[in-house]
Scaffold this motif. Structure first.
Motif, PDB file in Angstrom:
ATOM      1  N   ALA A  15       0.834  -1.210   0.000  1.00  0.00           N
ATOM      2  CA  ALA A  15       0.000   0.000   0.000  1.00  0.00           C
ATOM      3  C   ALA A  15       0.867   1.257   0.000  1.00  0.00           C
ATOM      4  O   ALA A  15       0.591   2.214  -0.736  1.00  0.00           O
ATOM      5  N   TRP A  16       1.925   1.262   0.796  1.00  0.00           N
ATOM      6  CA  TRP A  16       2.822   2.427   0.835  1.00  0.00           C
ATOM      7  C   TRP A  16       3.474   2.642  -0.535  1.00  0.00           C
ATOM      8  O   TRP A  16       3.547   3.776  -1.025  1.00  0.00           O
ATOM      9  N   ALA A  17       3.920   1.555  -1.163  1.00  0.00           N
ATOM     10  CA  ALA A  17       4.556   1.666  -2.479  1.00  0.00           C
ATOM     11  C   ALA A  17       3.559   2.166  -3.524  1.00  0.00           C
ATOM     12  O   ALA A  17       3.909   2.968  -4.393  1.00  0.00           O
ATOM     13  N   ALA A  18       2.309   1.712  -3.439  1.00  0.00           N
ATOM     14  CA  ALA A  18       1.300   2.166  -4.394  1.00  0.00           C
ATOM     15  C   ALA A  18       1.029   3.654  -4.224  1.00  0.00           C
ATOM     16  O   ALA A  18       0.883   4.373  -5.218  1.00  0.00           O
ATOM     17  N   ILE A  19       0.990   4.118  -2.989  1.00  0.00           N
ATOM     18  CA  ILE A  19       0.765   5.550  -2.744  1.00  0.00           C
ATOM     19  C   ILE A  19       1.972   6.359  -3.205  1.00  0.00           C
ATOM     20  O   ILE A  19       1.833   7.399  -3.854  1.00  0.00           O
ATOM     21  N   LYS A  20       3.153   5.870  -2.889  1.00  0.00           N
ATOM     22  CA  LYS A  20       4.378   6.624  -3.179  1.00  0.00           C
ATOM     23  C   LYS A  20       4.731   6.612  -4.668  1.00  0.00           C
ATOM     24  O   LYS A  20       5.054   7.656  -5.233  1.00  0.00           O
ATOM     25  N   PHE A  21       4.686   5.453  -5.312  1.00  0.00           N
ATOM     26  CA  PHE A  21       5.225   5.331  -6.657  1.00  0.00           C
ATOM     27  C   PHE A  21       4.178   5.259  -7.763  1.00  0.00           C
ATOM     28  O   PHE A  21       4.461   5.606  -8.898  1.00  0.00           O
ATOM     29  N   LEU A  22       2.986   4.779  -7.458  1.00  0.00           N
ATOM     30  CA  LEU A  22       1.970   4.646  -8.495  1.00  0.00           C
ATOM     31  C   LEU A  22       0.979   5.803  -8.492  1.00  0.00           C
ATOM     32  O   LEU A  22       0.103   5.858  -9.354  1.00  0.00           O
ATOM     33  N   GLY A  23       1.089   6.684  -7.518  1.00  0.00           N
ATOM     34  CA  GLY A  23       0.218   7.848  -7.480  1.00  0.00           C
ATOM     35  C   GLY A  23      -1.182   7.568  -6.964  1.00  0.00           C
ATOM     36  O   GLY A  23      -2.097   8.346  -7.219  1.00  0.00           O
ATOM     37  N   VAL A  24      -1.355   6.451  -6.264  1.00  0.00           N
ATOM     38  CA  VAL A  24      -2.657   6.162  -5.667  1.00  0.00           C
ATOM     39  C   VAL A  24      -2.880   7.154  -4.535  1.00  0.00           C
ATOM     40  O   VAL A  24      -2.009   7.382  -3.709  1.00  0.00           O
ATOM     41  N   ARG A  25      -4.042   7.753  -4.515  1.00  0.00           N
ATOM     42  CA  ARG A  25      -4.325   8.747  -3.479  1.00  0.00           C
ATOM     43  C   ARG A  25      -4.563   8.051  -2.141  1.00  0.00           C
ATOM     44  O   ARG A  25      -5.066   6.937  -2.081  1.00  0.00           O
TER      45      ARG A  25
END
Length: 64
Positions: A15-25
């Motif tokens: 979840a942290w990687a998705a927020i940080k690198f994929l731009g998930v809000r």
């Protein structure tokens, strides 16, 4: 040597990687987490748990 990581920790890192690198809000991640808590109180919870356990068993299978 056996290394054990809790599934919650692994999902937290994802979840942290998705927020940080994929731009998930952040609010999307929070809504998904809340949906998971809601889903755990439905009739689908036993099926989800057994499916998760089966998936973890497949990943952890050492073919001994």
């Amino acid at each position: 040597m056996t290394v054990s990581l809790p599934l919650v920790f692994v999902l937290g890192v994802v979840a942290w990687a998705a927020i940080k690198f994929l731009g998930v809000r952040l609010w999307v991640a929070v809504v998904i987490a809340l949906f998971g808590f809601w889903l755990s109180h439905t009739f689908l919870a036993p099926a989800i748990e057994s499916g998760t356990r089966s998936g973890v068993d497949v990943v952890n299978d050492t073919h001994e």
